[in-house]
Design a protein around this motif. Structure first.
Motif, PDB file in Angstrom:
ATOM      1  N   GLU A  11       0.834  -1.204   0.000  1.00  0.00           N
ATOM      2  CA  GLU A  11       0.000   0.000   0.000  1.00  0.00           C
ATOM      3  C   GLU A  11       0.873   1.259   0.000  1.00  0.00           C
ATOM      4  O   GLU A  11       0.606   2.217  -0.746  1.00  0.00           O
ATOM      5  CB  GLU A  11      -0.941   0.000   1.206  1.00  0.00           C
ATOM      6  N   ASN A  12       1.921   1.257   0.788  1.00  0.00           N
ATOM      7  CA  ASN A  12       2.811   2.410   0.823  1.00  0.00           C
ATOM      8  C   ASN A  12       3.497   2.611  -0.523  1.00  0.00           C
ATOM      9  O   ASN A  12       3.666   3.752  -0.983  1.00  0.00           O
ATOM     10  CB  ASN A  12       3.855   2.236   1.922  1.00  0.00           C
ATOM     11  N   HIS A  13       3.885   1.513  -1.165  1.00  0.00           N
ATOM     12  CA  HIS A  13       4.508   1.613  -2.492  1.00  0.00           C
ATOM     13  C   HIS A  13       3.583   2.346  -3.466  1.00  0.00           C
ATOM     14  O   HIS A  13       4.023   3.231  -4.213  1.00  0.00           O
ATOM     15  CB  HIS A  13       4.832   0.222  -3.033  1.00  0.00           C
ATOM     16  N   GLY A  17       3.967   6.024  -5.112  1.00  0.00           N
ATOM     17  CA  GLY A  17       4.279   5.938  -6.531  1.00  0.00           C
ATOM     18  C   GLY A  17       5.556   5.179  -6.834  1.00  0.00           C
ATOM     19  O   GLY A  17       6.156   5.356  -7.901  1.00  0.00           O
ATOM     20  N   ILE A  18       5.980   4.310  -5.912  1.00  0.00           N
ATOM     21  CA  ILE A  18       7.195   3.510  -6.118  1.00  0.00           C
ATOM     22  C   ILE A  18       6.766   2.144  -6.632  1.00  0.00           C
ATOM     23  O   ILE A  18       6.643   1.159  -5.883  1.00  0.00           O
ATOM     24  CB  ILE A  18       7.997   3.385  -4.801  1.00  0.00           C
ATOM     25  N   THR A  19       6.480   2.068  -7.922  1.00  0.00           N
ATOM     26  CA  THR A  19       5.917   0.853  -8.526  1.00  0.00           C
ATOM     27  C   THR A  19       6.668   0.501  -9.814  1.00  0.00           C
ATOM     28  O   THR A  19       6.106   0.567 -10.911  1.00  0.00           O
ATOM     29  CB  THR A  19       4.423   1.035  -8.825  1.00  0.00           C
ATOM     30  N   PRO A  20       7.949   0.110  -9.722  1.00  0.00           N
ATOM     31  CA  PRO A  20       8.723  -0.176 -10.934  1.00  0.00           C
ATOM     32  C   PRO A  20       8.188  -1.358 -11.726  1.00  0.00           C
ATOM     33  O   PRO A  20       8.504  -1.504 -12.912  1.00  0.00           O
ATOM     34  CB  PRO A  20      10.128  -0.455 -10.404  1.00  0.00           C
ATOM     35  N   TRP A  21       7.383  -2.211 -11.086  1.00  0.00           N
ATOM     36  CA  TRP A  21       6.803  -3.352 -11.797  1.00  0.00           C
ATOM     37  C   TRP A  21       5.667  -2.932 -12.723  1.00  0.00           C
ATOM     38  O   TRP A  21       5.277  -3.681 -13.613  1.00  0.00           O
ATOM     39  CB  TRP A  21       6.295  -4.393 -10.794  1.00  0.00           C
ATOM     40  N   ASP A  22       5.117  -1.755 -12.491  1.00  0.00           N
ATOM     41  CA  ASP A  22       4.007  -1.278 -13.306  1.00  0.00           C
ATOM     42  C   ASP A  22       4.555  -0.557 -14.539  1.00  0.00           C
ATOM     43  O   ASP A  22       5.205   0.472 -14.429  1.00  0.00           O
ATOM     44  CB  ASP A  22       3.114  -0.333 -12.506  1.00  0.00           C
ATOM     45  N   LYS A  23       4.286  -1.117 -15.716  1.00  0.00           N
ATOM     46  CA  LYS A  23       4.803  -0.553 -16.962  1.00  0.00           C
ATOM     47  C   LYS A  23       3.753   0.258 -17.720  1.00  0.00           C
ATOM     48  O   LYS A  23       3.997   0.718 -18.835  1.00  0.00           O
ATOM     49  CB  LYS A  23       5.325  -1.678 -17.863  1.00  0.00           C
ATOM     50  N   GLY A  24       2.560   0.399 -17.118  1.00  0.00           N
ATOM     51  CA  GLY A  24       1.532   1.205 -17.755  1.00  0.00           C
ATOM     52  C   GLY A  24       0.801   0.524 -18.885  1.00  0.00           C
ATOM     53  O   GLY A  24       0.044   1.171 -19.623  1.00  0.00           O
ATOM     54  N   ALA A  25       0.986  -0.780 -19.041  1.00  0.00           N
ATOM     55  CA  ALA A  25       0.370  -1.526 -20.143  1.00  0.00           C
ATOM     56  C   ALA A  25       0.356  -3.002 -19.770  1.00  0.00           C
ATOM     57  O   ALA A  25       1.086  -3.439 -18.868  1.00  0.00           O
ATOM     58  CB  ALA A  25       1.155  -1.316 -21.431  1.00  0.00           C
ATOM     59  N   ASP A 150      15.082  -5.842 -13.760  1.00  0.00           N
ATOM     60  CA  ASP A 150      15.422  -5.007 -14.902  1.00  0.00           C
ATOM     61  C   ASP A 150      16.835  -4.454 -14.716  1.00  0.00           C
ATOM     62  O   ASP A 150      17.369  -4.429 -13.604  1.00  0.00           O
ATOM     63  CB  ASP A 150      14.430  -3.845 -15.033  1.00  0.00           C
ATOM     64  N   LYS A 151      17.403  -3.967 -15.808  1.00  0.00           N
ATOM     65  CA  LYS A 151      18.791  -3.526 -15.760  1.00  0.00           C
ATOM     66  C   LYS A 151      19.008  -2.360 -14.803  1.00  0.00           C
ATOM     67  O   LYS A 151      20.095  -2.191 -14.252  1.00  0.00           O
ATOM     68  CB  LYS A 151      19.252  -3.136 -17.171  1.00  0.00           C
ATOM     69  N   ASP A 152      17.978  -1.532 -14.606  1.00  0.00           N
ATOM     70  CA  ASP A 152      18.126  -0.367 -13.739  1.00  0.00           C
ATOM     71  C   ASP A 152      17.648  -0.625 -12.315  1.00  0.00           C
ATOM     72  O   ASP A 152      17.520   0.296 -11.523  1.00  0.00           O
ATOM     73  CB  ASP A 152      17.371   0.832 -14.322  1.00  0.00           C
ATOM     74  N   GLU A 153      17.396  -1.881 -11.989  1.00  0.00           N
ATOM     75  CA  GLU A 153      16.940  -2.234 -10.649  1.00  0.00           C
ATOM     76  C   GLU A 153      18.050  -2.938  -9.878  1.00  0.00           C
ATOM     77  O   GLU A 153      18.861  -3.666 -10.450  1.00  0.00           O
ATOM     78  CB  GLU A 153      15.714  -3.157 -10.712  1.00  0.00           C
ATOM     79  N   VAL A 154      18.080  -2.705  -8.588  1.00  0.00           N
ATOM     80  CA  VAL A 154      19.035  -3.394  -7.728  1.00  0.00           C
ATOM     81  C   VAL A 154      18.526  -4.806  -7.471  1.00  0.00           C
ATOM     82  O   VAL A 154      17.380  -4.977  -7.048  1.00  0.00           O
ATOM     83  CB  VAL A 154      19.202  -2.641  -6.388  1.00  0.00           C
ATOM     84  N   PRO A 155      19.344  -5.847  -7.726  1.00  0.00           N
ATOM     85  CA  PRO A 155      18.858  -7.227  -7.571  1.00  0.00           C
ATOM     86  C   PRO A 155      18.751  -7.674  -6.121  1.00  0.00           C
ATOM     87  O   PRO A 155      19.403  -8.609  -5.678  1.00  0.00           O
ATOM     88  CB  PRO A 155      19.907  -8.044  -8.330  1.00  0.00           C
ATOM     89  N   GLU A 156      17.948  -6.964  -5.351  1.00  0.00           N
ATOM     90  CA  GLU A 156      17.641  -7.353  -3.982  1.00  0.00           C
ATOM     91  C   GLU A 156      16.129  -7.515  -3.882  1.00  0.00           C
ATOM     92  O   GLU A 156      15.376  -6.673  -4.364  1.00  0.00           O
ATOM     93  CB  GLU A 156      18.148  -6.321  -2.983  1.00  0.00           C
ATOM     94  N   PRO A 157      15.669  -8.574  -3.252  1.00  0.00           N
ATOM     95  CA  PRO A 157      14.223  -8.848  -3.239  1.00  0.00           C
ATOM     96  C   PRO A 157      13.446  -7.905  -2.335  1.00  0.00           C
ATOM     97  O   PRO A 157      13.975  -7.422  -1.351  1.00  0.00           O
ATOM     98  CB  PRO A 157      14.171 -10.282  -2.704  1.00  0.00           C
ATOM     99  N   PRO A 158      12.133  -7.763  -2.683  1.00  0.00           N
ATOM    100  CA  PRO A 158      11.527  -8.228  -3.924  1.00  0.00           C
ATOM    101  C   PRO A 158      11.954  -7.380  -5.115  1.00  0.00           C
ATOM    102  O   PRO A 158      12.337  -6.241  -4.900  1.00  0.00           O
ATOM    103  CB  PRO A 158      10.029  -8.104  -3.652  1.00  0.00           C
ATOM    104  N   PRO A 159      11.874  -7.926  -6.335  1.00  0.00           N
ATOM    105  CA  PRO A 159      11.281  -9.200  -6.732  1.00  0.00           C
ATOM    106  C   PRO A 159      12.192 -10.386  -6.458  1.00  0.00           C
ATOM    107  O   PRO A 159      13.400 -10.234  -6.328  1.00  0.00           O
ATOM    108  CB  PRO A 159      11.061  -9.019  -8.239  1.00  0.00           C
TER     109      PRO A 159
END
Length: 203
Positions: A11-13, A17-25, A150-159
């Protein structure tokens, strides 16, 4: 707020507006699949976010009833603000505590980004929730992230990534694997990092 099962405050995400998984499509592998093999009936989309995948499925087949479920009230509110394209609806709720109307009444469950957001310890409960939602003989159609970053994401979970062996173990003998394939459409940088599976509930 996060809970003991899932410490991520979804909910806080959404509020921040911190939703990198949401690509708008909708997910490209889903769009590709729907062009040749539509899914029909009552379809549950857990972790639906703003409902892009929900609307893609609903638009593909007018008679299908597509239910988006998310634990974030803000995500569900945002999904409900979008123009309707078919028989889609949205429910604010918990996959691990499904409303009665979603228990044993679904023909399909569509997976995309829900599993990768959950700690691995919850995977048995996740598979059990899918089993609970489906009618006997119902299907799971999933886009599973083997390496989801994704390439611009830090590989720490999640995801969280998942292996084919872990998928086999998670769904176990209660689901039959009908088909597995690598999508030919994907978000940039995700080549070879996603697998699609179609499974059927067998008991």
């Amino acid at each position: 707020m996060p809970n003991q099962q899932d410490p991520t405050d979804w909910e806080n995400h959404y509020q921040e507006g911190i939703t990198p998984w949401d690509k708008g499509a909708p997910a490209p592998p889903l769009v590709e699949h729907l062009e040749t093999d539509q899914i029909a009936g009552r379809i549950l989309v857990p972790g639906c976010g703003y409902g892009h995948d929900v609307r893609a499925i609903a638009a593909a087949r007018a008679e299908s009833e597509v239910v988006g479920l998310d634990i974030s009230a803000t995500a569900i509110s945002g999904a409900k603000k979008q123009s309707k394209v078919g028989q889609e609806s949205y429910v604010h709720g918990d996959l691990f505590d499904l409303p009665d109307e979603l228990r044993g009444h679904c023909d399909y469950v569509f997976e995309h980004t829900c599993l990768s957001g959950l700690p691995p310890a919850l995977r048995p409960d996740y598979a059990e929730a899918f089993h609970t939602a489906l009618k006997p003989g119902g299907h799971v159609l999933g886009i599973f992230f083997l390496t989801p970053w994704d390439k611009d994401e830090v590989p720490e979970p999640p995801p969280y990534g998942v292996s084919l062996e872990e998928l086999d173990q998670m769904f176990g003998e209660r689901f039959e694997l009908l088909k597995e394939w690598e999508p030919t459409r994907f978000y940039p940088g995700r080549e070879g990092r996603e697998i699609m599976r179609l499974l059927r509930r067998v008991n």
